[in-house]
Design an enzyme around this catalytic site. Structure first.
Site, PDB file in Angstrom:
ATOM      1  N   ASP A  42      -2.539   3.464   7.494  1.00 55.30           N
ATOM      2  CA  ASP A  42      -1.222   3.263   6.883  1.00 55.30           C
ATOM      3  C   ASP A  42      -0.638   4.593   6.441  1.00 55.30           C
ATOM      4  O   ASP A  42      -1.339   5.598   6.344  1.00 55.30           O
ATOM      5  CB  ASP A  42      -1.363   2.363   5.653  1.00 55.30           C
ATOM      6  N   LYS A  64       4.370   1.939   7.865  1.00 61.50           N
ATOM      7  CA  LYS A  64       5.751   1.445   7.874  1.00 61.50           C
ATOM      8  C   LYS A  64       6.491   2.064   6.706  1.00 61.50           C
ATOM      9  O   LYS A  64       6.134   1.825   5.562  1.00 61.50           O
ATOM     10  CB  LYS A  64       5.753  -0.082   7.728  1.00 61.50           C
ATOM     11  N   MET A 178       5.265  -2.441  -5.503  1.00 62.31           N
ATOM     12  CA  MET A 178       6.468  -2.406  -4.648  1.00 62.31           C
ATOM     13  C   MET A 178       7.714  -2.862  -5.406  1.00 62.31           C
ATOM     14  O   MET A 178       8.569  -3.563  -4.846  1.00 62.31           O
ATOM     15  CB  MET A 178       6.264  -3.335  -3.417  1.00 62.31           C
TER      16      MET A 178
HETATM   17  C1  LIG Z   1       1.981  -2.336   0.433  1.00 66.59           C
HETATM   18  S1  LIG Z   1       1.422  -2.132  -1.198  1.00 66.59           S
HETATM   19  C2  LIG Z   1      -0.265  -1.739  -0.876  1.00 66.59           C
HETATM   20  C3  LIG Z   1      -1.169  -1.958  -2.062  1.00 66.59           C
HETATM   21  C4  LIG Z   1      -2.592  -1.572  -1.792  1.00 66.59           C
HETATM   22  N1  LIG Z   1      -3.184  -2.462  -0.832  1.00 66.59           N
HETATM   23  C5  LIG Z   1      -3.440  -1.547  -3.062  1.00 66.59           C
HETATM   24  O1  LIG Z   1      -4.380  -2.350  -3.180  1.00 66.59           O
HETATM   25  O2  LIG Z   1      -3.169  -0.711  -3.918  1.00 66.59           O
HETATM   26  C6  LIG Z   1       2.117  -0.576  -1.621  1.00 66.59           C
HETATM   27  C7  LIG Z   1       2.455  -0.491  -3.087  1.00 66.59           C
HETATM   28  O3  LIG Z   1       1.275  -0.268  -3.851  1.00 66.59           O
HETATM   29  C8  LIG Z   1       1.565   0.573  -4.944  1.00 66.59           C
HETATM   30  N2  LIG Z   1       0.776   1.805  -4.799  1.00 66.59           N
HETATM   31  C9  LIG Z   1      -0.160   2.049  -3.866  1.00 66.59           C
HETATM   32  N3  LIG Z   1      -0.745   3.238  -4.075  1.00 66.59           N
HETATM   33  C10 LIG Z   1      -0.140   3.761  -5.165  1.00 66.59           C
HETATM   34  C11 LIG Z   1      -0.300   4.969  -5.883  1.00 66.59           C
HETATM   35  N4  LIG Z   1      -1.194   5.886  -5.533  1.00 66.59           N
HETATM   36  N5  LIG Z   1       0.488   5.184  -6.977  1.00 66.59           N
HETATM   37  C12 LIG Z   1       1.390   4.262  -7.362  1.00 66.59           C
HETATM   38  N6  LIG Z   1       1.577   3.103  -6.720  1.00 66.59           N
HETATM   39  C13 LIG Z   1       0.816   2.855  -5.642  1.00 66.59           C
HETATM   40  C14 LIG Z   1       3.060   0.850  -4.918  1.00 66.59           C
HETATM   41  O4  LIG Z   1       3.691  -0.130  -5.693  1.00 66.59           O
HETATM   42  C15 LIG Z   1       3.357   0.671  -3.452  1.00 66.59           C
HETATM   43  O5  LIG Z   1       4.714   0.369  -3.239  1.00 66.59           O
END
Ligand SMILES: C[S@@+](CC[C@H](N)C(=O)[O-])C[C@H]1O[C@@H](n2cnc3c(N)ncnc32)[C@H](O)[C@@H]1O
Length: 270
Positions: A42, A64, A178
């Site tokens: 990703d 994406k 998100m």
């Molecule tokens: C498609 S989701 C994926 C989540 C991922 N599977 C998880 O368990 O963290 C993506 C969202 O996760 C959050 N996110 C993921 N990594 C992040 C990070 N390092 N810092 C802040 N938000 C994060 C944000 O809200 C982002 O828009």
């Protein structure tokens, strides 16, 4: 799959890469990456993690970006099925945990329905990584009895349909994934449903990574604070009084034994 034994059956490893800090990778993920033949990853998976795979491994970026659909979900599913082959180590690498807002369930279902085995390696989800990095206990005795992970994402032009009344619970910590695009609407709906506008919140951008930024604001001022700071995705929101617990710790009242010890000290040195 006649004639193919389980040992030879194609397998896809659905692996969580954690929130960004390579040291937050699990040992299992780290070992798999070092042996990978193919890594399908990703957008949020950082270079230092991808570099753990052998130089010879095929790396495919299916990330994406918001508004950009180079690979839609059905092409990713089909690609994984195509790549799966006996003896080939295919790692499907996802940010955080594959089963938390990662569409890992959909990919696994697609593969299992086609006789392809799926091995899942959990990752530290953004909520856990961001909370730990910023000293926010997601539950805390007497402050929050539970925690909820919610998506703030909805299709362009659509109204977010969440159960605002149940979400506006001051005893439950809310973690919004998100949610940056809709944070103004989210805050307003929570306040309308009864959550105090003064409820502490934290926004974390690029949590656990070198580029991390964060801010704290009352719920009523969260959207404006993010706008002023120019926050950009990925951003995670933590909403609830737990945000302040370790940031403004009130001095603990002295226990009886400590008070006695202090009194003895004073008497002895008087
Ligand atoms: C498609 S989701 C994926 C989540 C991922 N599977 C998880 O368990 O963290 C993506 C969202 O996760 C959050 N996110 C993921 N990594 C992040 C990070 N390092 N810092 C802040 N938000 C994060 C944000 O809200 C982002 O828009």
């Amino acid at each position: 799959m006649a004639g193919v034994t389980m040992a030879e059956a194609p397998v896809v490893h659905l692996v969580g890469s954690g929130p960004g800090d390579p040291e937050l990778l699990t040992v299992k993920a780290w070992k798999l990456l070092q042996r990978a033949d193919v890594v399908v990853h990703d957008r949020l998976v950082g270079r230092s993690i991808l570099d753990l795979a052998p130089a010879t491994a095929l790396r495919i970026d299916v990330g994406k970006k918001p508004g950009e659909h180079r690979f839609d979900q059905s092409s990713i599913n089909a690609l994984l099925a195509e790549l799966a082959a006996p003896g080939r180590l295919v790692v499907r690498l996802k940010g955080g945990d594959p089963f938390v807002f990662g569409r890992g369930g959909e990919e696994a279902l697609y593969l299992l329905r086609r006789g392809i085995q799926v091995e899942v390696v959990p990752g530290i989800t953004a909520a856990f990584g961001c909370a730990a990095a910023n000293r926010v206990p997601l539950t805390h005795r007497g402050v929050a009895t539970g925690v909820r992970f919610v998506t703030g994402h909805c299709r362009d032009g659509w109204w977010l349909e969440l159960d605002w009344n149940s979400l506006a619970d001051p005893a439950t910590t809310l973690v919004i994934y998100m949610g940056l695009t809709h944070i103004e609407q989210i805050s307003a709906r929570l306040i309308k449903a009864g959550l105090d506008a003064a409820t502490p919140t934290m926004a974390i951008e690029n949590g656990t990574q070198e580029a991390e930024r964060n801010l704290r604001a009352p719920l009523g001022g969260l959207a404006e604070a993010c706008r002023e700071a120019g926050f950009r995705s990925p951003v995670l929101f933590i909403i609830g009084p737990v945000v302040e617990v370790l940031h403004n710790p009130a001095p603990e009242p002295l226990a009886t034994s400590d008070r006695q010890a202090a009194w003895i000290e004073r008497v002895l040195h008087a």
